[in-house]
Design a protein around this motif. Structure first.
Motif, PDB file in Angstrom:
ATOM      1  N   GLU A  27       0.557  -1.010   0.343  1.00  0.00           N
ATOM      2  CA  GLU A  27       0.169  -0.267   0.042  1.00  0.00           C
ATOM      3  C   GLU A  27       1.048   1.214  -0.035  1.00  0.00           C
ATOM      4  O   GLU A  27       2.366   0.729   0.508  1.00  0.00           O
ATOM      5  CB  GLU A  27      -1.087   0.139   1.757  1.00  0.00           C
ATOM      6  CG  GLU A  27      -2.037  -1.345   1.273  1.00  0.00           C
ATOM      7  CD  GLU A  27      -3.252  -1.111   0.087  1.00  0.00           C
ATOM      8  OE1 GLU A  27      -3.618   0.696   0.348  1.00  0.00           O
ATOM      9  OE2 GLU A  27      -2.817  -2.071  -0.375  1.00  0.00           O
ATOM     10  N   LEU A  28       0.804   2.191  -0.746  1.00  0.00           N
ATOM     11  CA  LEU A  28       1.098   3.707  -0.653  1.00  0.00           C
ATOM     12  C   LEU A  28       0.097   4.708  -1.121  1.00  0.00           C
ATOM     13  O   LEU A  28      -0.769   4.524  -1.574  1.00  0.00           O
ATOM     14  CB  LEU A  28       2.407   3.397  -1.516  1.00  0.00           C
ATOM     15  CG  LEU A  28       2.337   3.287  -3.454  1.00  0.00           C
ATOM     16  CD1 LEU A  28       3.604   4.359  -3.547  1.00  0.00           C
ATOM     17  CD2 LEU A  28       2.228   1.929  -3.972  1.00  0.00           C
ATOM     18  N   ALA A  29       0.267   5.677  -0.933  1.00  0.00           N
ATOM     19  CA  ALA A  29      -0.222   7.254  -1.333  1.00  0.00           C
ATOM     20  C   ALA A  29      -0.443   7.336  -2.954  1.00  0.00           C
ATOM     21  O   ALA A  29       0.997   7.034  -3.691  1.00  0.00           O
ATOM     22  CB  ALA A  29      -0.120   8.067  -0.214  1.00  0.00           C
ATOM     23  N   ASP A  30      -1.256   7.565  -3.663  1.00  0.00           N
ATOM     24  CA  ASP A  30      -0.809   8.517  -5.225  1.00  0.00           C
ATOM     25  C   ASP A  30      -0.101   8.790  -5.382  1.00  0.00           C
ATOM     26  O   ASP A  30       1.097   8.904  -6.173  1.00  0.00           O
ATOM     27  CB  ASP A  30      -2.626   8.378  -5.721  1.00  0.00           C
ATOM     28  CG  ASP A  30      -3.174   7.371  -5.969  1.00  0.00           C
ATOM     29  OD1 ASP A  30      -3.024   5.916  -5.954  1.00  0.00           O
ATOM     30  OD2 ASP A  30      -4.758   7.955  -5.369  1.00  0.00           O
ATOM     31  N   ARG A  31      -0.225  10.110  -4.754  1.00  0.00           N
ATOM     32  CA  ARG A  31       0.802  11.155  -5.264  1.00  0.00           C
ATOM     33  C   ARG A  31       1.646  11.899  -3.742  1.00  0.00           C
ATOM     34  O   ARG A  31       0.812  12.179  -2.012  1.00  0.00           O
ATOM     35  CB  ARG A  31       0.185  12.414  -5.353  1.00  0.00           C
ATOM     36  CG  ARG A  31      -0.298  12.574  -6.938  1.00  0.00           C
ATOM     37  CD  ARG A  31      -1.490  12.872  -7.332  1.00  0.00           C
ATOM     38  NE  ARG A  31      -0.366  14.108  -7.468  1.00  0.00           N
ATOM     39  CZ  ARG A  31      -0.032  15.186  -9.105  1.00  0.00           C
ATOM     40  NH1 ARG A  31      -1.770  14.801  -9.301  1.00  0.00           N
ATOM     41  NH2 ARG A  31       0.467  16.199  -8.598  1.00  0.00           N
ATOM     42  N   LEU A  32       2.566  12.421  -3.530  1.00  0.00           N
ATOM     43  CA  LEU A  32       3.348  12.803  -2.437  1.00  0.00           C
ATOM     44  C   LEU A  32       4.156  14.418  -2.831  1.00  0.00           C
ATOM     45  O   LEU A  32       5.144  14.062  -4.031  1.00  0.00           O
ATOM     46  CB  LEU A  32       4.310  12.247  -2.219  1.00  0.00           C
ATOM     47  CG  LEU A  32       5.380  12.803  -0.534  1.00  0.00           C
ATOM     48  CD1 LEU A  32       4.340  13.423   0.485  1.00  0.00           C
ATOM     49  CD2 LEU A  32       6.301  11.619  -0.548  1.00  0.00           C
TER      50      LEU A  32
ATOM     51  N   THR B 279       7.267   5.760  -0.477  1.00  0.00           N
ATOM     52  CA  THR B 279       5.586   6.227  -0.102  1.00  0.00           C
ATOM     53  C   THR B 279       4.628   6.234  -0.871  1.00  0.00           C
ATOM     54  O   THR B 279       3.367   6.929  -0.229  1.00  0.00           O
ATOM     55  CB  THR B 279       6.296   7.349   1.179  1.00  0.00           C
ATOM     56  OG1 THR B 279       7.469   8.356   0.404  1.00  0.00           O
ATOM     57  CG2 THR B 279       6.991   6.746   2.147  1.00  0.00           C
ATOM     58  N   ALA B 280       4.903   7.109  -2.421  1.00  0.00           N
ATOM     59  CA  ALA B 280       3.694   6.988  -2.317  1.00  0.00           C
ATOM     60  C   ALA B 280       3.920   6.740  -4.385  1.00  0.00           C
ATOM     61  O   ALA B 280       5.359   6.011  -5.161  1.00  0.00           O
ATOM     62  CB  ALA B 280       3.465   9.269  -3.007  1.00  0.00           C
TER      63      ALA B 280
END
Length: 186
Positions: free
Chosen positions: A9-14, A90-91
């Protein structure tokens, strides 16, 4: 592998808002590590093997990426007496978004197009480089809207399943130039 990579799992954008984050992604080896982690989580040993560098070198760069919030431990496993760490991004997408007041603090030597030019030289020599460059006299608002559409295309590219034999680069940008323009009609 099918589906949306990677396997964690990871964020879409950072948004990269700190100069240290931009410097972190500006290093070619760290960029390569981030690209590899887009496929799946990996250990320092796996990453070192993939990039052909010593584990200590890769561990150093993983440390930089971890301290700047670009990489994190996504799972562990026990291997004999050692806890093996698997690192992941992370993203899916990192983008530079400095506050206007901080823009002067960002490194001037970070340029995605310089990296793309170096990477694409062999493809160009082999006749395998696809590219366009266009110029259009448009408003800043139109440029920002166009950039948003390009960011969506980059995200689509990042989500492609990692199933091919060849790794392709994809560079896109919108930037002001001093390209000549015609004078107003008289």
């Amino acid at each position: 592998m099918t589906g949306n990579p990677p396997d964690y799992e990871l964020a879409d954008r950072l948004a990269l808002t700190e100069p240290a984050q931009v410097r972190a992604v500006g290093h070619p080896l760290r960029t390569t590590i981030l690209q590899l982690l887009h496929e799946r989580a990996a250990t320092v040993t796996e990453l070192a093997t993939a990039v052909g560098r010593p584990k200590s070198t890769v561990a150093h760069h993983i440390g930089v990426l971890t301290r700047t919030g670009l990489v994190q431990v996504v799972r562990t496993r026990q291997v004999r007496a050692i806890q093996e760490r698997f690192y992941g991004r992370t993203a899916r997408v990192f983008f530079v978004a400095p506050e206007p007041s901080q823009a002067q603090d960002f490194p001037r030597d970070f340029n995605d197009f310089e990296i793309a030019a170096k990477e694409s030289a062999v493809a160009y020599e082999q006749g395998k480089l696809w590219g366009f460059i266009r110029h259009a006299r448009i408003s800043a608002d139109q440029a920002a809207q166009f950039w948003d559409r390009m960011a969506e295309l980059v995200e689509e590219f990042d989500r492609l399943p990692r199933t091919g034999e060849t790794t392709y680069g994809f560079a896109v940008g919108v930037y002001p130039t001093d390209h000549p323009t015609l004078p107003e009609k008289s």
